[in-house]
Scaffold this motif. Structure first.
Motif, PDB file in Angstrom:
ATOM      1  N   ASN A 162       4.903   8.056   8.322  1.00  0.00           N
ATOM      2  CA  ASN A 162       5.850   7.695   7.274  1.00  0.00           C
ATOM      3  C   ASN A 162       5.949   8.839   6.274  1.00  0.00           C
ATOM      4  O   ASN A 162       5.578   9.967   6.569  1.00  0.00           O
ATOM      5  CB  ASN A 162       5.445   6.385   6.601  1.00  0.00           C
ATOM      6  N   GLY A 163       6.442   8.534   5.083  1.00  0.00           N
ATOM      7  CA  GLY A 163       6.630   9.566   4.086  1.00  0.00           C
ATOM      8  C   GLY A 163       5.323   9.960   3.453  1.00  0.00           C
ATOM      9  O   GLY A 163       4.269   9.957   4.084  1.00  0.00           O
ATOM     10  N   CYS A 164       5.376  10.276   2.171  1.00  0.00           N
ATOM     11  CA  CYS A 164       4.204  10.868   1.553  1.00  0.00           C
ATOM     12  C   CYS A 164       3.994  10.262   0.174  1.00  0.00           C
ATOM     13  O   CYS A 164       3.907  10.965  -0.818  1.00  0.00           O
ATOM     14  CB  CYS A 164       4.394  12.371   1.464  1.00  0.00           C
ATOM     15  N   ARG A 165       3.938   8.950   0.095  1.00  0.00           N
ATOM     16  CA  ARG A 165       3.741   8.270  -1.173  1.00  0.00           C
ATOM     17  C   ARG A 165       2.268   8.359  -1.545  1.00  0.00           C
ATOM     18  O   ARG A 165       1.407   8.007  -0.752  1.00  0.00           O
ATOM     19  CB  ARG A 165       4.154   6.815  -1.025  1.00  0.00           C
ATOM     20  N   PRO A 166       1.956   8.814  -2.770  1.00  0.00           N
ATOM     21  CA  PRO A 166       0.536   8.852  -3.136  1.00  0.00           C
ATOM     22  C   PRO A 166       0.011   7.435  -3.318  1.00  0.00           C
ATOM     23  O   PRO A 166       0.763   6.544  -3.704  1.00  0.00           O
ATOM     24  CB  PRO A 166       0.545   9.613  -4.458  1.00  0.00           C
ATOM     25  N   PRO A 167      -1.264   7.216  -3.055  1.00  0.00           N
ATOM     26  CA  PRO A 167      -1.824   5.881  -3.275  1.00  0.00           C
ATOM     27  C   PRO A 167      -1.720   5.505  -4.737  1.00  0.00           C
ATOM     28  O   PRO A 167      -1.900   6.335  -5.619  1.00  0.00           O
ATOM     29  CB  PRO A 167      -3.276   6.011  -2.821  1.00  0.00           C
ATOM     30  N   LYS A 168      -1.444   4.229  -4.978  1.00  0.00           N
ATOM     31  CA  LYS A 168      -1.227   3.768  -6.346  1.00  0.00           C
ATOM     32  C   LYS A 168      -2.540   3.863  -7.119  1.00  0.00           C
ATOM     33  O   LYS A 168      -3.598   3.493  -6.628  1.00  0.00           O
ATOM     34  CB  LYS A 168      -0.728   2.326  -6.327  1.00  0.00           C
ATOM     35  N   LYS A 169      -2.434   4.354  -8.346  1.00  0.00           N
ATOM     36  CA  LYS A 169      -3.646   4.479  -9.159  1.00  0.00           C
ATOM     37  C   LYS A 169      -4.098   3.100  -9.597  1.00  0.00           C
ATOM     38  O   LYS A 169      -3.305   2.257  -9.984  1.00  0.00           O
ATOM     39  CB  LYS A 169      -3.368   5.348 -10.377  1.00  0.00           C
TER      40      LYS A 169
END
Lengths: 584, 138
Positions: B128-135
């Protein structure tokens, strides 16, 4: 020298003990052809200088060579053949190399069928038809350097292929969420999915790269937060997904991430496309202190709403206790949701116990009237508990009248006991004497101002009456008026109590649900196409009839028991919540 | 989903018999590559050489009709018919990709009479894309 080889070949044709040596010698002779890009041309050229019998032998040997291509290097070179080999090689080098056939890029751009027709999305799809092959050409050229250490090299040399196929699908969050859940086990939407179908061991003329699935809805959100257009964002996602299909993977190591980011930036720069690569964007987001609010529920609103088709064609909506809050007003959020629904092709029909002018007065305050609004003199609706049903162009479909004798008795009772009575007669309210409670029906409940009729006979003779209402204190209604009229009406009328300080006398068989049924018949609409929102006991039949019945949490327990779903209360914009959550 | 099967060892290069006019191949591998817009069905022998192949595009389907189950069924039928005539009796099936044609192609292969020793889904995990993990907020 050629004459020396010729007798050997001729001699071997009679299957002597040296038969094994013949293919070897032939292989050696044909060996120089292998370095040439067009062996067929060389073979044709050779045929001109040999006899027909000889050429037949050569052709057969050529096929034998091709079937055992892996073995030819291992065969030892007899020293006697060196001169012949060199001579053939020199001949071939004089010929100009044949021009290589260009690789065909077959890119399919498709829009998922649940996406409604949207001009911007169609324009983006047309742009991608040009952009994606350009990106692929540039990416393929980059493969020749093979400087990247972490890339999986399943797709290496494209020289053996005639066609490369890539499929790009634009969809909404629902569709990509389903794919993400099914194939990756993650139950949420994402921006792009790269689904590879390449099988490295197959030797086919077609290289099937796979699918890129892009959620336009997520891309639109990301474009807004990154400050560029939707097309810019989709191009970035195409580059990212394409590199995945080519074997890059930014998640396996830091070095891999750096290499993929490098290639992303290189492609975007060379193509002249706007924006940073996806990996760089993600890195920058992590550095900033702002935290992105995540969608915690399944409501679809805002700009994303245009990416969904409505699930129903009609929404039937009650007013008191549903569309109206506890102050009998329409909230701004509810009004906005109704306008959004209308804008996207949904039709909203009011189904209420109020009269039509009363409903119009209230909806006017929220700017929901007129020919392009929810209600007008020429729009469908169900009023006065289903006793008045208006259809297409506001034409009357049904009118249910109260028994005249019941009208007379209720009017006499009103005069005798000085209890205010209001008679509903189509768009008019009639009463016998002035009273503050009668005024409150107008000032608080927005019904038409009651007209005072001087006598019972005149009131009954003047108009058809659909229902009458007694207004008194809550105690008076429950302890005196209701018990009396529950008995007095017999089977000529029904007693209904919609509000605690009102008692309604209505014709038998009165039902909002029946009114809705008649309207659906008139409009030619199936109940499967409608969604209904209500709260009161009088809404039960309507909610059961509808394909999806929504009861607000402030409603009656009986109503909530029969509803398909229970929504938030009317003071929490329950209608808006139901529309965003279930109508699209 | 199932992980892709890694190939172990390299193919042995052997000289094929050229004496016989018709090659009889009793066993093979059928590859189904199903994208949303096309389906390619390829039949190989056990050593991996392509014997027959067909795709929705080569069957004459164009545009959005290439992604339909019917197009996949036609492509599978065309690819299989050629090898059934050559005497193929059993095969292993490997399916790759999420397209609508995967089930239709498999049904067509089953109906061909070839005995299927394996049916294996070798679709790799998509990226998939490159969404950073939610803080995490405290």
């Amino acid at each position: 020298m050629l004459s020396r080889v010729c007798p050997t070949l001729r001699y071997n044709r009679i299957w002597s003990a040296h038969a094994r040596e013949m293919p070897r010698a032939t292989l050696l002779l044909l060996q120089p052809n292998f370095f040439h890009s067009s062996p067929k041309t060389a073979l044709v050229n050779r045929l001109d200088v040999t006899s027909s019998e000889f050429s037949s032998m050569f052709r057969r040997s050529f096929h034998a060579l091709r079937s055992t291509v892996g073995d030819w290097r291992k065969l030892p070179k007899p020293p006697g053949q060196v001169f012949a080999e060199r001579r053939e090689y020199r001949k071939i080098r004089r010929r100009a190399p044949k021009k290589k056939q260009e690789l065909e890029l077959s890119v399919s751009i498709c829009i998922e069928e649940q996406l409604p027709d949207d001009l911007e999305i169609q324009n983006i799809a047309e742009m991608l038809r040009l952009n994606v092959p350009m990106a692929m050409t540039l990416a393929f050229n980059g493969l020749k350097d093979s400087k990247y250490k972490t890339r999986e090299t399943d797709i290496e040399d494209l020289g053996g292929y005639e066609t490369v196929e890539l499929s790009v699908m634009l969809c909404n969050d629902d569709f990509i969420c389903k794919l993400n859940k099914e194939w990756r086990g993650e139950d949420h939407a994402t921006d792009v999915l790269s689904m590879s179908q390449h099988v490295p061991e197959l030797k086919l003329p077609v290289l099937m790269m796979g699918d890129l699935v892009i959620s336009v809805e997520t891309a639109a959100r990301q474009a807004a937060e990154r400050g560029h257009t939707l097309l810019d964002e989709i191009r970035i996602l195409v580059i990212h997904g394409l590199l995945h299909l080519l074997g890059f993977d930014h998640e396996i190591s830091d070095e891999a991430e750096q290499e993929m980011e490098e290639e992303e930036e290189l492609l975007l720069k060379n193509l002249g496309w706007k924006g940073k690569g996806l990996i760089q964007s993600a890195y920058d987001i992590q550095k900033t202190t702002t935290v992105q609010p995540e969608k915690s529920d399944d409501r679809k609103e805002g700009d994303g709403l245009r990416l969904y088709k409505p699930k129903f064609s009609y929404i039937f909506c009650d007013m008191d206790g549903t569309l109206l809050n506890s102050k009998s007003q329409i909230s701004e959020a509810n009004a906005k949701a109704l306008k959004e629904a209308l804008l996207r092709g949904l039709k909203v029909v009011i189904a209420t116990g109020k009269s039509r002018p009363g409903a119009i007065r209230i909806l006017k305050t929220a700017d929901l009237t007129g020919s392009d609004g929810i209600i007008s003199e020429s729009s469908p609706g169900v009023f006065v508990q289903g006793l008045l049903v208006y259809g297409r162009q506001g034409k009357e479909v049904y009118r249910g009248n109260l028994d005249r004798d019941v009208c007379r008795e209720t009017c006499l009772y009103s005069l005798e006991h000085r209890i205010p009575l209001i008679a509903f007669s189509q768009d008019r309210c009639l009463t016998l004497f002035d009273h503050p409670l009668v005024d409150s029906l107008h000032t608080i409940y927005n019904e038409p101002k009651a007209e005072i009729i001087s006598s019972v006979d005149q009131l009954i003779a003047e108009a058809d009456i659909q229902k009458v209402i007694f207004m008194d204190t809550t105690e008076g209604v429950s302890s005196v008026i209701r018990p009396y009229w529950s008995e007095a009406t017999g089977d000529r009328a029904n007693v209904v109590q919609a509000q605690s300080d009102m008692l309604e006398i209505v014709p038998p068989g009165t039902s909002k649900g029946n009114g809705v049924k008649m309207l659906l018949n008139h409009l030619g609409v199936s109940p499967d196409e409608i969604m209904a929102i209500g709260d009161g006991e009088n809404d039960i039949e309507m909610l059961q009839l509808a394909s999806l019945g929504v009861a607000l949490s402030n409603g009656a327990e009986k109503t909530k028991a029969v509803a398909d779903v229970i929504g938030v209360s009317n003071d929490q914009d329950g209608v808006a919540d139901a529309i965003y959550r279930y109508a699209f | 989903m199932a992980k892709p099967i890694l190939r172990i060892g390299s193919r042995k290069n052997t000289r094929s018999g050229s004496r016989k006019n018709v090659r009889r191949i009793p066993k093979g591998v059928i590859h189904v590559q199903a994208s949303f817009n096309n389906t390619i069905v390829t039949v190989t022998d056990v050593r991996g050489r392509v014997i027959s192949w067909s795709s929705a595009g080569t069957c004459g389907f164009r545009g959005t009709r290439r992604g339909t189950p019917f197009a996949a069924q036609t492509a599978a039928g065309n690819a299989i018919r050629a090898v059934v005539d050559q005497g193929m009796q059993r095969a292993e099936v490997r399916i790759k990709g999420p397209g609508l044609g995967r089930d239709a192609a498999l049904r067509a292969i089953r109906r061909s009479g070839i005995l299927l020793s394996f049916v294996r889904d070798v679709t790799p995990m998509p990226h998939n894309g490159c969404r950073p993990p939610k803080k995490r907020r405290v």
